[in-house]
Design a protein around this motif. Structure first.
Motif, PDB file in Angstrom:
ATOM      1  N   ALA A 148      -5.281   0.327   2.933  1.00  0.00           N
ATOM      2  CA  ALA A 148      -4.616  -0.690   3.753  1.00  0.00           C
ATOM      3  C   ALA A 148      -5.565  -1.836   4.076  1.00  0.00           C
ATOM      4  O   ALA A 148      -5.174  -3.003   4.044  1.00  0.00           O
ATOM      5  N   THR A 155       0.874  -1.169   0.000  1.00  0.00           N
ATOM      6  CA  THR A 155       0.000   0.000   0.000  1.00  0.00           C
ATOM      7  C   THR A 155       0.907   1.214   0.000  1.00  0.00           C
ATOM      8  O   THR A 155       1.722   1.385   0.917  1.00  0.00           O
ATOM      9  N   TRP A 209      -4.168   6.657  -2.281  1.00  0.00           N
ATOM     10  CA  TRP A 209      -3.353   5.519  -1.845  1.00  0.00           C
ATOM     11  C   TRP A 209      -3.657   4.347  -2.756  1.00  0.00           C
ATOM     12  O   TRP A 209      -4.806   4.134  -3.135  1.00  0.00           O
ATOM     13  N   THR A 224      -8.187   7.092   0.988  1.00  0.00           N
ATOM     14  CA  THR A 224      -7.467   7.206   2.258  1.00  0.00           C
ATOM     15  C   THR A 224      -6.517   6.031   2.446  1.00  0.00           C
ATOM     16  O   THR A 224      -6.726   4.946   1.891  1.00  0.00           O
ATOM     17  N   LYS A 225      -5.513   6.261   3.262  1.00  0.00           N
ATOM     18  CA  LYS A 225      -4.538   5.211   3.588  1.00  0.00           C
ATOM     19  C   LYS A 225      -5.236   4.052   4.295  1.00  0.00           C
ATOM     20  O   LYS A 225      -4.963   2.888   4.005  1.00  0.00           O
ATOM     21  N   PRO A 266       1.529   5.606  -1.284  1.00  0.00           N
ATOM     22  CA  PRO A 266       0.888   6.848  -1.710  1.00  0.00           C
ATOM     23  C   PRO A 266       1.065   7.057  -3.204  1.00  0.00           C
ATOM     24  O   PRO A 266       2.126   6.759  -3.760  1.00  0.00           O
ATOM     25  N   VAL A 281       2.584  -1.778   4.302  1.00  0.00           N
ATOM     26  CA  VAL A 281       2.017  -0.433   4.220  1.00  0.00           C
ATOM     27  C   VAL A 281       3.164   0.564   4.327  1.00  0.00           C
ATOM     28  O   VAL A 281       3.943   0.525   5.276  1.00  0.00           O
ATOM     29  N   ASP A 327       4.637   4.681   4.296  1.00  0.00           N
ATOM     30  CA  ASP A 327       4.196   6.019   4.665  1.00  0.00           C
ATOM     31  C   ASP A 327       4.500   6.973   3.512  1.00  0.00           C
ATOM     32  O   ASP A 327       5.003   6.564   2.468  1.00  0.00           O
ATOM     33  N   ARG A 328       4.219   8.235   3.664  1.00  0.00           N
ATOM     34  CA  ARG A 328       4.410   9.209   2.578  1.00  0.00           C
ATOM     35  C   ARG A 328       5.876   9.385   2.199  1.00  0.00           C
ATOM     36  O   ARG A 328       6.179   9.806   1.098  1.00  0.00           O
TER      37      ARG A 328
END
Length: 74
Positions: free
Chosen positions: A36, A8, A15, A31-32, A10, A52, A54-55
């Motif tokens: 996810a 997952t 996402w 949305t994340k 960005p 998963v 992050d940005r």
């Protein structure tokens, strides 16, 4: 990581869930959390890991319950 693991990540303001190779988009979400959740279910069904990010493109969490591995890496 095994071939076919689901990540997952960005993508712009959304996402996306992609396969390990990074070339194939599976599904995207607004949305994340939603992405996810979808990625986790896809990974469970396929028997692969779910990662998963992050940005900043770091692994935020590895969800590997389908294979009995630790859920958190880092």
């Amino acid at each position: 990581m095994a071939a076919g693991d689901i990540h997952t990540v960005p993508r712009g303001d959304r996402w996306a869930n992609i396969f390990e190779d990074g070339d194939r988009l599976i599904v995207s979400a607004g949305t994340k959390e939603t992405a996810a959740r979808m990625g986790r279910e896809l990974a469970r069904l396929r028997g692969v890991r779910h990662v998963v990010h992050d940005r900043e493109d770091r692994d935020d969490r590895v969800d590997a319950a389908a294979r009995g591995r630790d859920l958190v890496r880092g």
